[in-house]
Design a protein around this motif. Structure first.
Motif, PDB file in Angstrom:
ATOM      1  N   TRP A 131       0.865  -1.182   0.000  1.00 26.15           N
ATOM      2  CA  TRP A 131       0.000   0.000   0.000  1.00 26.15           C
ATOM      3  C   TRP A 131       0.906   1.238   0.000  1.00 26.15           C
ATOM      4  CZ3 TRP A 131      -5.062  -0.597  -0.773  1.00 26.15           C
ATOM      5  CH2 TRP A 131      -5.690  -1.787  -0.399  1.00 26.15           C
ATOM      6  N   ASN A 132       0.565   2.231  -0.785  1.00 24.40           N
ATOM      7  CA  ASN A 132       1.358   3.455  -0.837  1.00 24.40           C
ATOM      8  C   ASN A 132       0.476   4.605  -1.313  1.00 24.40           C
ATOM      9  OD1 ASN A 132       3.580   5.112  -0.640  1.00 24.40           O
ATOM     10  ND2 ASN A 132       4.805   4.060  -2.208  1.00 24.40           N
ATOM     11  N   GLY A 133       1.073   5.796  -1.304  1.00 22.53           N
ATOM     12  CA  GLY A 133       0.401   6.913  -1.955  1.00 22.53           C
ATOM     13  C   GLY A 133       0.491   6.715  -3.458  1.00 22.53           C
ATOM     14  N   MET A 180       3.278  -2.022   3.894  1.00 22.05           N
ATOM     15  CA  MET A 180       3.756  -0.797   3.250  1.00 22.05           C
ATOM     16  C   MET A 180       5.283  -0.817   3.250  1.00 22.05           C
ATOM     17  SD  MET A 180       1.035   1.742   5.150  1.00 22.05           S
ATOM     18  CE  MET A 180       1.346   3.254   4.251  1.00 22.05           C
ATOM     19  N   TRP A 181       5.895   0.099   2.549  1.00 23.90           N
ATOM     20  CA  TRP A 181       7.359   0.245   2.607  1.00 23.90           C
ATOM     21  C   TRP A 181       7.753   0.458   4.072  1.00 23.90           C
ATOM     22  CZ3 TRP A 181      11.006  -0.356  -1.144  1.00 23.90           C
ATOM     23  CH2 TRP A 181      10.590  -0.371  -2.472  1.00 23.90           C
ATOM     24  N   LEU A 182       8.865  -0.157   4.478  1.00 17.81           N
ATOM     25  CA  LEU A 182       9.304  -0.113   5.877  1.00 17.81           C
ATOM     26  C   LEU A 182       9.548   1.306   6.398  1.00 17.81           C
ATOM     27  CD1 LEU A 182      11.858  -3.074   6.197  1.00 17.81           C
ATOM     28  CD2 LEU A 182       9.471  -2.967   6.967  1.00 17.81           C
ATOM     29  N   ASP A 183       9.923   2.221   5.485  1.00 18.31           N
ATOM     30  CA  ASP A 183      10.231   3.586   5.940  1.00 18.31           C
ATOM     31  C   ASP A 183       8.982   4.335   6.406  1.00 18.31           C
ATOM     32  OD1 ASP A 183      10.183   3.279   2.858  1.00 18.31           O
ATOM     33  OD2 ASP A 183       9.528   5.347   3.163  1.00 18.31           O
ATOM     34  N   ASP A 184       7.810   3.930   5.906  1.00 15.57           N
ATOM     35  CA  ASP A 184       6.585   4.714   6.169  1.00 15.57           C
ATOM     36  C   ASP A 184       6.323   4.872   7.664  1.00 15.57           C
ATOM     37  OD1 ASP A 184       4.487   3.930   3.289  1.00 15.57           O
ATOM     38  OD2 ASP A 184       6.623   4.367   3.473  1.00 15.57           O
ATOM     39  N   GLU A 185       6.535   3.797   8.423  1.00 16.18           N
ATOM     40  CA  GLU A 185       6.259   3.848   9.864  1.00 16.18           C
ATOM     41  C   GLU A 185       7.101   4.922  10.555  1.00 16.18           C
ATOM     42  OE1 GLU A 185       6.227  -0.183  11.079  1.00 16.18           O
ATOM     43  OE2 GLU A 185       4.912   0.215  12.767  1.00 16.18           O
TER      44      GLU A 185
HETATM   45  C1  LIG Z   1      12.521   3.000  -1.975  1.00 16.79           C
HETATM   46  C2  LIG Z   1      11.160   3.630  -1.831  1.00 16.79           C
HETATM   47  C3  LIG Z   1      10.523   4.197  -2.952  1.00 16.79           C
HETATM   48  C4  LIG Z   1       9.258   4.774  -2.804  1.00 16.79           C
HETATM   49  C5  LIG Z   1       8.592   5.412  -3.954  1.00 16.79           C
HETATM   50  C6  LIG Z   1       8.918   5.333  -5.275  1.00 16.79           C
HETATM   51  C7  LIG Z   1       7.994   6.100  -5.971  1.00 16.79           C
HETATM   52  C8  LIG Z   1       7.162   6.641  -5.075  1.00 16.79           C
HETATM   53  O1  LIG Z   1       7.523   6.208  -3.829  1.00 16.79           O
HETATM   54  C9  LIG Z   1       8.644   4.758  -1.555  1.00 16.79           C
HETATM   55  O2  LIG Z   1       7.429   5.230  -1.157  1.00 16.79           O
HETATM   56  C10 LIG Z   1       7.358   4.961   0.163  1.00 16.79           C
HETATM   57  N1  LIG Z   1       6.260   5.255   0.910  1.00 16.79           N
HETATM   58  N2  LIG Z   1       8.455   4.344   0.630  1.00 16.79           N
HETATM   59  C11 LIG Z   1       9.286   4.190  -0.456  1.00 16.79           C
HETATM   60  C12 LIG Z   1      10.551   3.613  -0.585  1.00 16.79           C
END
Ligand SMILES: Cc1cc(-c2ccco2)c2oc(N)nc2c1
Length: 159
Positions: free
Chosen positions: A35-37, A119-124
């Motif tokens: 899940w992401n933006g 979600m990507w781990l960085d989001d938290e």
């Molecule tokens: C490595 C990475 C890339 C993205 C990304 C690429 C294009 C738009 O987002 C991320 O998005 C998020 N939430 N963590 C992310 C980590």
């Protein structure tokens, strides 16, 4: 060594209402299964906000009437010289209706129930800054997609 740092610039847009955030399940390609933006690569000849509005409409059907730049994220993957520069935006004013695209399955989540495990781990690490309305800059070094080796996040005053 003066290594040419190949930089790729992306947009990442989060649609908000009072208590919810719109996320998309990436159905293929980079970040598939998370899940992401909504967002993607900024194309030659378009500004970053123009690319953000374009990708949002392509990926979920909504047309942002205003965008607020809420942060900047930089990502590196160990062993890869490419720097990913991701410009994060929020919109509270938009029109159109949410539609599923080939890329994304959109879904509204309550802000108290964000699916960080998918979600990507960085989001938290940086979502709390975004949800508090703070302007942030974060840098993350990944080993593969499932391990963050190093990161830092700072709150910046408006640019
Ligand atoms: C490595 C990475 C890339 C993205 C990304 C690429 C294009 C738009 O987002 C991320 O998005 C998020 N939430 N963590 C992310 C980590």
């Amino acid at each position: 060594r003066d290594q040419m740092t190949a930089k790729k610039v992306f947009s990442l847009v989060f649609v908000r209402n009072a208590s919810e955030i719109l996320l998309g399940m990436k159905k293929r390609g980079f970040g598939q299964g998370k899940w992401n933006g909504f967002g993607g690569k900024i194309e030659p000849g378009e500004t970053i906000p123009e690319g953000a509005v374009r990708e949002l409409q392509e990926e979920c059907g909504l047309i942002a009437k205003e965008l607020k730049n809420v942060g900047l994220l930089e990502f590196k993957f160990e062993g890869d010289p490419t720097l990913l520069e991701v410009h994060v935006f929020e919109t509270h004013e938009y029109h159109g209706s949410v539609i599923e695209s080939e890329e994304m399955l959109p879904k509204w989540y309550n802000l108290k129930n964000i699916p960080f495990k998918n979600m990507w781990l960085d989001d938290e690490h940086w979502f709390p800054y975004m949800l508090r309305g703070e302007f942030f800059k974060g840098h993350f070094l990944y080993r593969g997609e499932d391990l963050i080796l190093k990161y830092n996040i700072q709150v910046l005053d408006k640019l």
